[in-house]
Design a protein around this motif. Sequence first.
Motif, PDB file in Angstrom:
ATOM      1  N   ALA A   1       0.610  -1.207   0.140  1.00 19.92           N
ATOM      2  CA  ALA A   1       0.007  -0.011  -0.182  1.00 19.92           C
ATOM      3  C   ALA A   1       0.797   1.361   0.035  1.00 19.92           C
ATOM      4  CB  ALA A   1      -0.976   0.026   1.303  1.00 19.92           C
ATOM      5  N   ASP A   2       1.971   1.170   0.863  1.00 19.43           N
ATOM      6  CA  ASP A   2       2.878   2.306   0.723  1.00 19.43           C
ATOM      7  C   ASP A   2       3.508   2.489  -0.624  1.00 19.43           C
ATOM      8  OD1 ASP A   2       2.078   2.660   3.445  1.00 19.43           O
ATOM      9  OD2 ASP A   2       3.951   1.563   4.313  1.00 19.43           O
ATOM     10  N   MET A   3       3.806   1.359  -1.340  1.00 17.28           N
ATOM     11  CA  MET A   3       4.515   1.545  -2.440  1.00 17.28           C
ATOM     12  C   MET A   3       3.668   2.215  -3.673  1.00 17.28           C
ATOM     13  SD  MET A   3       6.495  -2.148  -2.397  1.00 17.28           S
ATOM     14  CE  MET A   3       6.620  -2.302  -4.372  1.00 17.28           C
ATOM     15  N   ALA A   4       2.325   1.532  -3.448  1.00 19.89           N
ATOM     16  CA  ALA A   4       1.066   2.229  -4.326  1.00 19.89           C
ATOM     17  C   ALA A   4       1.192   3.480  -4.355  1.00 19.89           C
ATOM     18  CB  ALA A   4       0.060   1.501  -4.101  1.00 19.89           C
ATOM     19  N   GLY A   5       1.510   4.168  -3.168  1.00 18.08           N
ATOM     20  CA  GLY A   5       1.293   5.606  -2.893  1.00 18.08           C
ATOM     21  C   GLY A   5       2.292   6.475  -3.851  1.00 18.08           C
ATOM     22  N   GLN A   6       3.642   5.685  -4.094  1.00 14.20           N
ATOM     23  CA  GLN A   6       4.630   6.290  -5.170  1.00 14.20           C
ATOM     24  C   GLN A   6       4.413   5.909  -6.595  1.00 14.20           C
ATOM     25  OE1 GLN A   6       8.487   5.532  -3.171  1.00 14.20           O
ATOM     26  NE2 GLN A   6       7.415   4.709  -1.358  1.00 14.20           N
ATOM     27  N   CYS A   7       3.733   4.777  -6.635  1.00  9.34           N
ATOM     28  CA  CYS A   7       3.571   4.323  -8.006  1.00  9.34           C
ATOM     29  C   CYS A   7       2.361   3.765  -8.567  1.00  9.34           C
ATOM     30  CB  CYS A   7       4.853   3.137  -8.414  1.00  9.34           C
ATOM     31  SG  CYS A   7       4.804   2.454 -10.123  1.00  9.34           S
ATOM     32  N   GLY A   8       1.824   4.110  -9.399  1.00  9.86           N
ATOM     33  CA  GLY A   8       0.332   3.467  -9.722  1.00  9.86           C
ATOM     34  C   GLY A   8       0.280   2.411 -10.907  1.00  9.86           C
TER      35      GLY A   8
END
Length: 445
Positions: free
Chosen positions: A287-294
């Motif tokens: 979820a944290d990674m998805a905040g940086q890359c979609g």
Amino acid sequence: MLLSNPELAPLILAAILALIKLCQYILSSILGTSFKTLRPKRLWQLDPFLGLDTVVSSYHRLRLHRFLSTCQERFTQAGNTYVARIPGSEIIVTCEPENLKALLATQHQDFELGERRRHAFRPLLGDSIFASDGHIWKEARQQLRPSFAKDRLSRAETIDIHVNALVETVHAQQKRDGIVDLQELFFRFSLDVATSFLFGDSCHSLSAAKANDSAATEFADAFNRSQQRLVDRFVVGSVADFVPNSQFKKDCLTVRTFAEKYVNIAINRSRGEESGDISKQPPSILADMAGQCGDIGQLRDQALSLLVAGRDTTASLLSNLFFVLSRSPNIWHRLKAEVETLEGRRPDPAEFKDLKYLQGCIREYLADRYAENLALAEVECTVVKFLQHFDRMSAVGPSDWKEQLTLTCCVKDGVKVTLRPREDIQGDLQNYEQELLEVPAFREG
């Protein structure tokens, strides 16, 4: 004028080739001096043009679980660093400590994984950090760095849930069969922990195995088989493309589809598009990674690389450690005496550090610095829990260690043991199992 004389053409061609070779030699000598390198010795090969004999020998020894000894034999023959020919290219192989230090630390920016590894790993891991170079690798490293922060990977309550499930499963198998293959359980246990941290939801492969739930274990089995195939592809190189393997394609699809399910959840959460089911998911690394890359593909690939690091490092470490412990009662009893000072309770992080002999045993087998924080936390909790629950552990089966190479190295024949529970725990095992069933995550699994 010279070109008009066909008799001089071979001489001119030979002179040009000689000049090219001379330039290459001078350039390599200059570069070698600047980097303080020496020209490596060439490995003797029956086929010096394509190196097919080396590829066939490597694949054969891999199937016999003797590839590491083959590597050792080649180093003995050609030295700690040598050049070998394989189909399509030449490779430099080294075990020289100073070379490894340069590759992994002091001059890592001057080297890359190479097309051989990228080609071998791409069907499963895509463009993840384990199968990329250059700017893609740098972006992946930057994106994943926060995931290995110690405070993210040492949450005691999450690890404890799965350690308790592991010990309960060991008790149940010991009572039912008399023999337990710890390696199989370690891989399921570490997969459960890794999916908890990464996806925010464990795949509960331990409880699925206990319930003989074939659908729930499909992902775990596909993950195992596909990784084994990656090693085969890496050893034989480009030849792997000519060996059809429909099961490998199916396994890769199963694994990647499983990861994409959680990637979509993470992306929807980062966009605020949460349904009722999604909002119930706890926070996760993904979820944290998805905040940086979609990007779904990029997130999936990096998630799988984390899954490999989180699962395989821990499971291989535990397997090799317990292989030795089950055959070394003196080490087991010394560890047990050290852990008895805890009086049955779980140590806090500072107390873990004070268990010096335990730390020494664990670090003897720990090699992956990227997954070190997660592996240490899991292994510390697991070893202490086993020592607190079992008085004795004895090995069953062959005493010789044989390799099982995937992306890490574990034991070919597994770690089959018999364990004797402590008398107070054995007498109160039913109450112990009931307490575990009251843990929500374990009960839901």
